[in-house]
Design an enzyme around this catalytic site. Structure first.
Site, mmCIF file in Angstrom:
data_model
loop_
_atom_site.group_PDB
_atom_site.id
_atom_site.type_symbol
_atom_site.label_atom_id
_atom_site.label_comp_id
_atom_site.label_asym_id
_atom_site.label_seq_id
_atom_site.Cartn_x
_atom_site.Cartn_y
_atom_site.Cartn_z
ATOM 1 C CD GLN A 24 -2.809 -1.004 2.564
ATOM 2 O OE1 GLN A 24 -2.660 -2.135 3.278
ATOM 3 N NE2 GLN A 24 -3.520 -0.027 3.037
ATOM 4 C CG PHE A 29 -8.072 -5.878 4.064
ATOM 5 C CD1 PHE A 29 -9.541 -5.216 3.783
ATOM 6 C CD2 PHE A 29 -7.860 -7.015 3.963
ATOM 7 C CE1 PHE A 29 -10.195 -6.059 2.711
ATOM 8 C CE2 PHE A 29 -8.623 -7.543 2.948
ATOM 9 C CZ PHE A 29 -9.904 -7.127 2.430
ATOM 10 C CD GLU A 51 -0.937 2.941 6.419
ATOM 11 O OE1 GLU A 51 -2.039 2.409 6.793
ATOM 12 O OE2 GLU A 51 -0.395 4.267 7.016
ATOM 13 N NE ARG A 56 -7.476 7.459 11.532
ATOM 14 C CZ ARG A 56 -7.979 8.248 10.812
ATOM 15 N NH1 ARG A 56 -9.432 8.698 10.969
ATOM 16 N NH2 ARG A 56 -7.554 8.964 9.813
ATOM 17 N NE ARG A 102 -12.767 -1.641 5.188
ATOM 18 C CZ ARG A 102 -13.504 -2.418 4.176
ATOM 19 N NH1 ARG A 102 -13.226 -3.778 4.411
ATOM 20 N NH2 ARG A 102 -14.208 -1.967 3.338
ATOM 21 C CB THR A 136 -4.059 11.286 12.336
ATOM 22 O OG1 THR A 136 -3.125 10.463 12.448
ATOM 23 C CG2 THR A 136 -5.488 10.852 12.502
ATOM 24 C CB ALA A 167 -5.892 7.642 6.170
ATOM 25 C CD GLU A 225 -9.375 3.471 7.394
ATOM 26 O OE1 GLU A 225 -9.186 4.852 7.265
ATOM 27 O OE2 GLU A 225 -8.655 2.836 8.138
HETATM 28 N N1 LUZ Z 1 -2.556 5.273 8.180
HETATM 29 C C1 LUZ Z 1 -1.874 6.435 8.589
HETATM 30 C C2 LUZ Z 1 -4.004 5.589 8.352
HETATM 31 O O1 LUZ Z 1 -0.538 6.185 8.218
HETATM 32 N N2 LUZ Z 1 -2.488 7.533 8.829
HETATM 33 C C3 LUZ Z 1 -3.824 7.455 9.424
HETATM 34 O O2 LUZ Z 1 -4.428 8.591 9.858
HETATM 35 C C4 LUZ Z 1 -4.630 6.190 9.035
HETATM 36 N N3 LUZ Z 1 -5.844 6.499 9.270
HETATM 37 C C5 LUZ Z 1 -6.544 5.390 8.866
HETATM 38 C C6 LUZ Z 1 -6.145 4.361 8.145
HETATM 39 N N4 LUZ Z 1 -4.792 4.530 8.220
HETATM 40 MO MO1 MOS Z 2 -5.432 1.766 6.397
HETATM 41 S S1 MOS Z 2 -5.808 1.153 8.147
HETATM 42 O O1 MOS Z 2 -3.916 1.192 5.626
HETATM 43 O O2 MOS Z 2 -6.146 2.651 5.701
#
Ligand code: LUZ
Ligand code: MOS
Length: 764
Positions: free
Chosen positions: A202, A233, A237, A315, A347, A445, A514, A716
């Protein structure tokens, strides 16, 4: 800048659906390998904590087909992959901190010889006692960073007032395995000036940066390319990165292409999950259920390294009041270091756990007040211009609207009446129900991540290629991005190609995460398309000797006051090329007016919020502990939907994934930190039988200026509706036992339901 944008969005089916159904969509392991490709496998730690006394690879190297075995000492650059904190080696050096932690990379001609060689590595580890739960870690001082606290009003003062009803309690919320269908993997190919890596990630840029760091190179020597993911999901990331680094390391060492694909067993064992959280709270309200104050302490199980845990924790603090306004709150959260795989994005990113605890607190408060739970929920819903604990004022709030629409549109009161009747008439079966409102902030965030670029190329035959930083992982982002040039230029889909995500074409990408990927990358694409549209209509106005304001595009032609002219799209583009007009444009988008100051924990971190309300009805069998999910209804806020099929898919998929997390999916570890539910026979994910017997959904449509073509993010938020199913089950239990447990534990497996039913009766 042209203001004119077609309001009529071209809706299309997911552009990947045919490929997926016919098996033609390509994932990393489908890419045809170069003939000289080598394969890699990983030796991981068999224990959860210990000192590495010795590693001897001599016997393993004798196996036919094994080319080399790489250890931490073979890393030419930094042995460090931590993104937020530098606390995670790519390969373990002197110590291991979790079972499944990578220690060595084996490179060979095929996967069989690698398996054989792994078993012949002589590894001696001096075992130590692992920590496997976050509260114990906290008590032993194992924390990643100092705790953070979000505050509004004064809780101390409020709790000391007379005539308030106070409830205290705890939660223990289980984690969740991502279970993307495509396991982690990468294919690295050495090039003349660096390395080319195909990764199932991702975060192509995170992979690029980390490979550069591990090799001791610069980012411009590393090109990362992503076609699509078989699910992410959040699990890809941050955690696609190590495997891509290992493939790159091996490829550079051997100067040959190297492919590394995890098998499911290694993937489940070695990768991090959604975080388990433990929490303690107290909440107080007036006798009629107006919540006055809420205090909560969150202990996050970060696992053995930081990964994204501090961001996930943040978060949680942004969502610990969910869709409610509470005038006095104090929420503290801390990332605790345990000896489990480093937990990561999933997610919802910590939001769901924050929401679960306030829902648990309200459930027990309502029980003490002898009020229906939904009455307390409804009374405290956010209203227009309410202040959230982190300083953002909410606008265009859809809490009450979605709640009221749900009740009237799906005749929920009648349903509740028949549930009550059922419970009067039945002793060994009980029904339960729950409402679940949601409010989820849209934006990373971390403010700096809220940027994206797009490259729009119009070839001189009139076809269009679009590159962005967005990664397609099944969520349909490529389809929504394709709708942008289709809408701006009024083109059919066959004129548009969404290119792979490539760090050489689009640089410094934020992760696809996000829920913001379509908003950010789509808006960058819209800006580039609008610049090109203005340039092309300017040129058309010269060709047609007509004022530009009268011109537009419609179905492959230039129109003049909405009348088709003789100038076609293809002809215009070819003439523009002949006249040396640029047909390529970069777009850059940065979400306006968001900010956050963590020194005071206040700001305006989110572009907007997504709202909605769901209703859940269940039946439990008091004798067996089994249950059925009879009915779910959802009213969800989609802005102005730009693709109803994709929104529906995300809504249903998110809901069911949330229900799985809350009911079936149990990560069970031994005291030694061994994952016991480590395969699909013991880790149960939702299937066709676990979806609600009846599911009714409705979209609330109201254009959102910060969203792509006025739509809202959808990735999400729907997951958090799943929490409602948990509280419906708890409500059914309460119908039978007449009491609620002090510690609310998830997931509600049939086994746990049975214990709640029959043990809580005798053990208050
Ligand atoms: N990933 C991230 C996320 O790096 N920052 C975020 O605020 C976030 N929020 C939701 C899902 N992935
Ligand atoms: Mo995310 S929890 O990789 O939006």
């Amino acid at each position: 800048m042209l203001e004119k944008l077609k309001t009529k969005i071209k809706e299309i089916k997911n552009i990947d659906s045919t490929g997926h159904v016919t098996g033609r969509s390509m994932y990393v392991d489908d890419i045809i390998e170069r003939a000289d490709t080598l394969f890699a496998g990983v030796l991981t730690s068999p224990v959860s904590k210990g000192k590495i006394v010795q590693i001897n690879v001599d016997k393993a190297l004798e196996i036919d087909g094994i080319n080399c075995i790489l250890l931490a000492t073979d890393i030419p650059g930094e042995n460090q992959i931590g993104g937020i904190l530098p606390d995670e080696p790519l390969l373990a050096e002197n110590e291991v901190h979790y079972m499944g932690q990578p220690i060595a990379v084996l490179v060979g001609e095929d996967e069989n010889c690698i398996h054989k060689a792994i078993s012949l590595i002589d590894l001696e580890i001096e075992k130590e006692i692992p920590i496997t739960d976050p509260k114990t870690a906290f008590q032993k001082g194992k924390i990643l960073l100092p705790p953070r606290t979000f505050r509004l009003g004064n809780t101390e003062e409020e709790f000391s007032k007379k005539d308030l009803v106070i409830v205290e309690g705890s939660c223990d919320i289980g984690g969740q395995e991502h279970l993307y269908l495509e396991t982690q993997g990468a294919y690295a190919i050495p090039k003349e000036k660096g390395i080319y890596v195909i990764s199932s990630t991702q975060s192509p840029t995170a992979v690029q940066r980390t490979i550069a760091k591990v090799l001791g190179w610069s980012m411009h020597q590393v090109e990362v390319d992503v076609t699509r993911l078989g699910g992410g999901f959040g699990g890809k990331e941050d955690q696609a990165t190590p495997w891509a680094c290992m493939a790159a390391l091996a490829a550079v060492r051997m100067n040959k292409p190297v492919k590394l694909i995890l098998d499911r067993y290694v993937d489940i064992r070695s990768t991090g999950k959604r975080h388990r959280y433990m929490a303690d709270y107290r909440i107080c309200s007036t006798k009629d259920g107006m919540i006055q104050a809420y205090e909560v302490m969150f202990y996050q199980d970060a696992g053995a390294a930081a990964d994204l845990s501090p961001a996930v924790l943040e978060r949680t603090l942004f969502h610990f009041t969910n869709a409610y306004f509470i005038p006095n709150v104090t929420a503290t959260a801390v990332s605790c270091k345990t000896n489990l795989p480093p937990n990561t994005a999933f997610r919802g990113f910590g939001g769901p756990q924050g929401m679960f605890v306030i829902e648990a607190a309200i459930t027990r408060l309502a029980d003490k007040l002898k009020l229906p739970r939904e009455e307390v929920q409804k009374k405290n819903l956010l209203k227009e211009n309410d202040l959230l604990p982190y300083g953002q004022i909410v606008r265009n709030v859809k809490t009450n609207l979605s709640w009221d629409t749900l009740i009237t549109n799906f005749d929920i009161n009648k349903r509740i009446a028949s549930i009550n009747k059922f419970n009067e008439e039945n002793k060994l079966k009980k029904k339960g129900y729950a409402f679940m409102p949601i409010c989820f902030g849209i934006s990373f965030t971390k403010t700096s991540l809220n940027q994206a670029s797009s490259l729009v190329n119009i070839y001189y035959d009139g076809s269009v290629g679009i590159s962005t930083g967005a990664v397609e992982m099944g969520q349909g982002v490529n389809t929504r991005i394709a709708q942008v040039p289709m809408t701006v230029f009024s083109l059919p889909l066959n004129k548009i190609k969404i290119e792979t995500t490539n760090t050489t074409r689009i640089i410094n990408t934020s992760p696809s995460a996000a829920s913001s990927t379509a908003d950010l990358n789509g808006k960058a694409t819209e800006l580039a398309c609008m610049t090109l549209k203005e340039r092309l209509l300017q040129f058309a106005s010269e060709l047609l000797e007509t004022p530009m304001e009268q011109l537009d595009f419609e179905d492959l032609y230039v129109t003049n006051n909405n009348q088709k002219t003789s100038l076609s799209w293809d002809e215009l583009i070819s003439k523009a090329y002949e006249n040396r007009i640029s047909l390529s444009e970069k777009g850059f988008y940065a979400t306006p007016s968001i900010h956050f100051d963590s020194s005071i924990e206040k700001g305006h971190p989110f572009a907007y919020h997504v709202y909605g309300t769901s209703f859940h009805e269940v039946t439990i069998d008091v004798v067996k502990g089994t249950y059925s999910l009879d009915y779910v209804a959802v009213v969800h806020d989609v802005g102005k939907s730009m693709n109803k099929l994709i929104d529906q898919g995300q809504l249903e998929g998110g809901l069911v994934q949330g229900i799985g997390w809350m009911t079936l999916e149990e990560l069970r570890y031994s005291d030694e930190g061994r994952l016991l539910s480590n395969s699909l026979s013991t880790y149960k994910v939702p299937d066709i039988y676990s979806i609600p017997k009846v599911l009714e959904t409705m979209f609330l449509e109201d254009p959102e200026p910060h969203g792509l073509l006025k739509s809202k993010a959808i990735g999400e938020p729907p997951l958090m509706y799943g929490i409602g199913t948990y509280f419906a089950l708890l409500n059914a239990i309460n119908q039978y036992t007449g009491k609620l447990p002090n510690t609310i534990i998830s997931p509600m497996t049939p086994e746990r339901l049975f214990t709640f039913l029959h043990l809580s009766r005798h053990h208050p």
